[in-house]
Write an enzyme that holds these catalytic residues in place. Structure first.
Site, short mmCIF file in Angstrom:
data_model
loop_
_atom_site.label_atom_id
_atom_site.label_comp_id
_atom_site.label_asym_id
_atom_site.label_seq_id
_atom_site.Cartn_x
_atom_site.Cartn_y
_atom_site.Cartn_z
N LYS A 50 0.82 -1.21 0.00
CA LYS A 50 0.00 0.00 0.00
C LYS A 50 0.86 1.26 0.00
O LYS A 50 1.88 1.32 0.67
CB LYS A 50 -0.90 -0.02 1.23
CG LYS A 50 -1.85 -1.22 1.22
CD LYS A 50 -2.39 -1.54 2.60
CE LYS A 50 -3.14 -2.87 2.55
NZ LYS A 50 -3.45 -3.37 3.91
N GLU A 75 -7.82 -11.93 3.09
CA GLU A 75 -7.13 -12.34 4.31
C GLU A 75 -7.55 -11.48 5.49
O GLU A 75 -8.17 -10.43 5.32
CB GLU A 75 -5.60 -12.25 4.14
CG GLU A 75 -5.06 -10.84 4.03
CD GLU A 75 -3.56 -10.77 4.35
OE1 GLU A 75 -3.02 -11.65 5.05
OE2 GLU A 75 -2.92 -9.80 3.90
N ARG A 81 -3.92 -7.91 13.82
CA ARG A 81 -3.08 -6.91 14.50
C ARG A 81 -3.54 -5.52 14.07
O ARG A 81 -4.41 -5.39 13.23
CB ARG A 81 -1.62 -7.11 14.07
CG ARG A 81 -1.48 -7.12 12.56
CD ARG A 81 -0.07 -6.97 12.07
NE ARG A 81 0.03 -7.21 10.64
CZ ARG A 81 -0.26 -6.34 9.69
NH1 ARG A 81 -0.71 -5.13 10.00
NH2 ARG A 81 -0.13 -6.66 8.42
N ARG A 113 1.96 7.16 2.76
CA ARG A 113 3.10 6.52 3.42
C ARG A 113 4.38 7.12 2.86
O ARG A 113 4.65 6.97 1.66
CB ARG A 113 3.11 5.02 3.15
CG ARG A 113 1.95 4.29 3.75
CD ARG A 113 2.20 2.81 3.64
NE ARG A 113 1.04 2.05 4.09
CZ ARG A 113 1.05 0.76 4.34
NH1 ARG A 113 2.17 0.07 4.16
NH2 ARG A 113 -0.02 0.13 4.74
P1 ADP Z 1 -0.13 -10.15 1.66
O1 ADP Z 1 -0.50 -10.89 2.90
O2 ADP Z 1 1.18 -10.58 1.09
O3 ADP Z 1 -0.27 -8.67 1.82
P2 ADP Z 1 -2.75 -10.31 0.34
O4 ADP Z 1 -3.48 -11.58 0.16
O5 ADP Z 1 -3.24 -9.38 1.40
O6 ADP Z 1 -1.18 -10.64 0.56
O7 ADP Z 1 -2.70 -9.53 -1.03
C1 ADP Z 1 -1.94 -8.35 -1.17
C2 ADP Z 1 -2.35 -7.63 -2.44
O8 ADP Z 1 -2.16 -8.48 -3.58
C3 ADP Z 1 -3.83 -7.26 -2.48
O9 ADP Z 1 -4.09 -6.04 -1.84
C4 ADP Z 1 -4.03 -7.17 -3.99
O10 ADP Z 1 -3.50 -5.97 -4.48
C5 ADP Z 1 -3.19 -8.29 -4.54
N1 ADP Z 1 -3.99 -9.53 -4.68
C6 ADP Z 1 -4.17 -10.50 -3.75
N2 ADP Z 1 -4.97 -11.49 -4.22
C7 ADP Z 1 -5.33 -11.15 -5.48
C8 ADP Z 1 -6.15 -11.73 -6.50
N3 ADP Z 1 -6.78 -12.90 -6.32
N4 ADP Z 1 -6.29 -11.06 -7.67
C9 ADP Z 1 -5.65 -9.88 -7.89
N5 ADP Z 1 -4.86 -9.28 -6.98
C10 ADP Z 1 -4.69 -9.88 -5.78
#
Ligand code: ADP
Length: 447
Positions: free
Chosen positions: A237, A287, A291, A337
């Protein structure tokens, strides 16, 4: 209430936690590495204990050293902050075994949500829609090919231990899948020590929308609205805003209530964030973070609720003392950020700050541990400041953001301030029309 809290973290978040404790009349101990001996949180805390050399594995991830620091200083509770030990179930367990309170959820909740396939199964059972994908881990290339054929290309291979966007690879065809699958496993192994991966359909134009939850140990759960964190680079982000420009009040209430019901159903306590991708009017859970989040201040700005204070209160067993109806959303907030990085190459830029001036005025908050003469160490994350701005409307917030970005002076290291100045002037950003791939598309155009 606790009398003394040990803060097992560094940088702006250690300072943020110290501030909440101070306002609650709680004494603080900051556990720090040798590289952080001159940190602002160390200077302001009641006590500090050096827990090891600069490398995180020897200090901020060193469980015996952190527990010893809590024992010798007589702390009642340990706040893990963000990153480092904050999502380590074993640490949470050991903290409790040594008679301290872990300021966070139960080790079981950390463990379940830390395994992203278990997390998806858990929330799906509670009624949340999830991104279509594999049922659990995908252990062989053959299995990956079968799953991809079922969910349809493009697919995303993700680490089950995931975090910080690491171990994530896209495959647009079966040929690409072979390589992407192996790469994702190798990256997961390097980042998390396990090479377990799972698969999801890759969404092309989603927004990242997350819901802030707050739960006590008496069964009370509220949501504090959503944050739109779609401005991302490499799945990390860059700018966040609340509320999301893409949702109307009904959608906001619906997703908020759904998230709160899920958290109630699983018996979770503390602060937590449910992350969703939002595309074509539908939400898909990706997810849960068990925290505090870096971007929590924008929620604080629109609700007036101090999330760290609430987190400490519920960890001490206090009831929330209010229900959903009491939560009011007011105005709009945006966070930029600011990283110590080159704004074009994004290479880290540690070094000594020789001039620092933070913007101020109505509706402006800067969460930063910088000061004139401070040396940004090369060993850690490059986040050095969060510029958070509030306005009665999104437009007022944007005008204020531009004004504050122009006032902000950080000299001695490269920062991403120029990138933010540019982004907040982009017509798509001004119109609130962006998805998670927007920033990377914009940068590709430049290249
Ligand atoms: P992390 O735990 O590594 O942060 P996330 O599952 O939260 O992983 O995903 C981080 C970012 O990756 C999301 O905010 C989005 O931008 C991208 N992302 C995750 N899953 C998908 C998906 N199925 N399709 C497209 N982009 C995704």
């Amino acid at each position: 209430m606790f009398e003394k809290v040990l803060i097992a973290n560094r940088g702006e978040i250690a300072l943020r936690i110290h501030r909440a404790c101070r306002e609650m009349g709680i004494r603080t101990v900051v556990a720090h590495s040798t590289a952080d001996a001159d940190a602002m949180a160390v200077r302001l805390a009641d006590e500090s204990v050096c827990i090891g050399p600069p490398a995180s594995r020897d200090s901020y991830l060193n469980i015996p050293a952190i527990l010893s620091a809590a024992i010798i200083t007589g702390a009642d509770a340990i706040h893990p902050g963000i990153g480092f030990m904050s999502e380590n179930a074993q640490f949470a367990e050991m903290v409790e075994e040594h008679g301290f309170t872990f300021i966070g959820p139960s080790p079981e909740h950390i463990r379940v949500m830390g395994d992203k396939t278990a997390a998806k199964q858990t929330v799906a059972k509670a009624g949340l829609p999830v991104v279509p994908g594999s049922d659990g881990a995908v252990d062989t290339l053959d299995q990956a090919i079968t799953v991809a054929a079922q969910i349809g290309y493009p697919v995303l291979i993700k680490a089950t231990a995931g975090g910080g966007g690491k171990g994530m690879k896209i495959a647009r065809s079966e040929e690409e899948l072979q390589q992407a699958y192996q790469l994702a496993r190798a990256e997961a192994l390097a980042a998390f020590g396990f090479d377990s991966v799972y698969m999801e359909r890759f969404l092309d134009t989603p927004r990242h929308i997350e819901v802030q939850i707050l739960a006590d140990t008496h069964g009370n759960v509220v949501h504090l609205g959503e944050r739109d964190c779609s401005v991302q680079r490499r799945h990390q982000k860059v700018i966040e805003e609340a509320p999301s420009p893409a949702l109307n009040d009904d959608q906001r209430r619906q997703i908020g209530e759904l998230a709160a019901d899920t958290v109630r159903a699983i018996g979770y306590r503390g602060v937590g964030t449910l992350e969703f991708l939002y595309q074509d009017g539908s939400f898909f859970f990706i997810e849960m973070n068990t925290r505090l989040q870096i971007e929590h201040p924008i929620t604080e700005m629109i609700t007036g609720i101090d999330l760290v204070r609430e987190q400490i209160r519920v960890a001490a067993g206090a009831p929330l003392g209010y229900e959903q109806d009491a939560i009011r959303f007011y105005g709009h907030a945006i966070e930029c950020r600011v990283n110590a990085e080159n704004p074009e190459s994004f290479l880290p830029s540690p070094g000594r700050i020789h001039s620092y001036h933070a913007p101020g005025g109505l509706g402006v908050r800067v969460d930063s541990a910088l000061y004139d003469g401070y040396r940004v160490p090369p060993h850690y994350d490059s986040l050095i400041a969060k510029l958070v701005v509030h306005g009665t409307s999104r437009n007022e917030c944007l005008m204020r953001l531009r004004r504050t970005l122009a006032e902000f002076v950080i000299e001695g290291v490269d920062t991403t301030l120029p990138l933010h100045e540019r982004l907040v002037a982009e017509p798509d950003f001004v119109n609130g029309q962006y998805d998670i791939h927007w920033l990377e598309r914009l940068m590709e155009k430049d290249a």
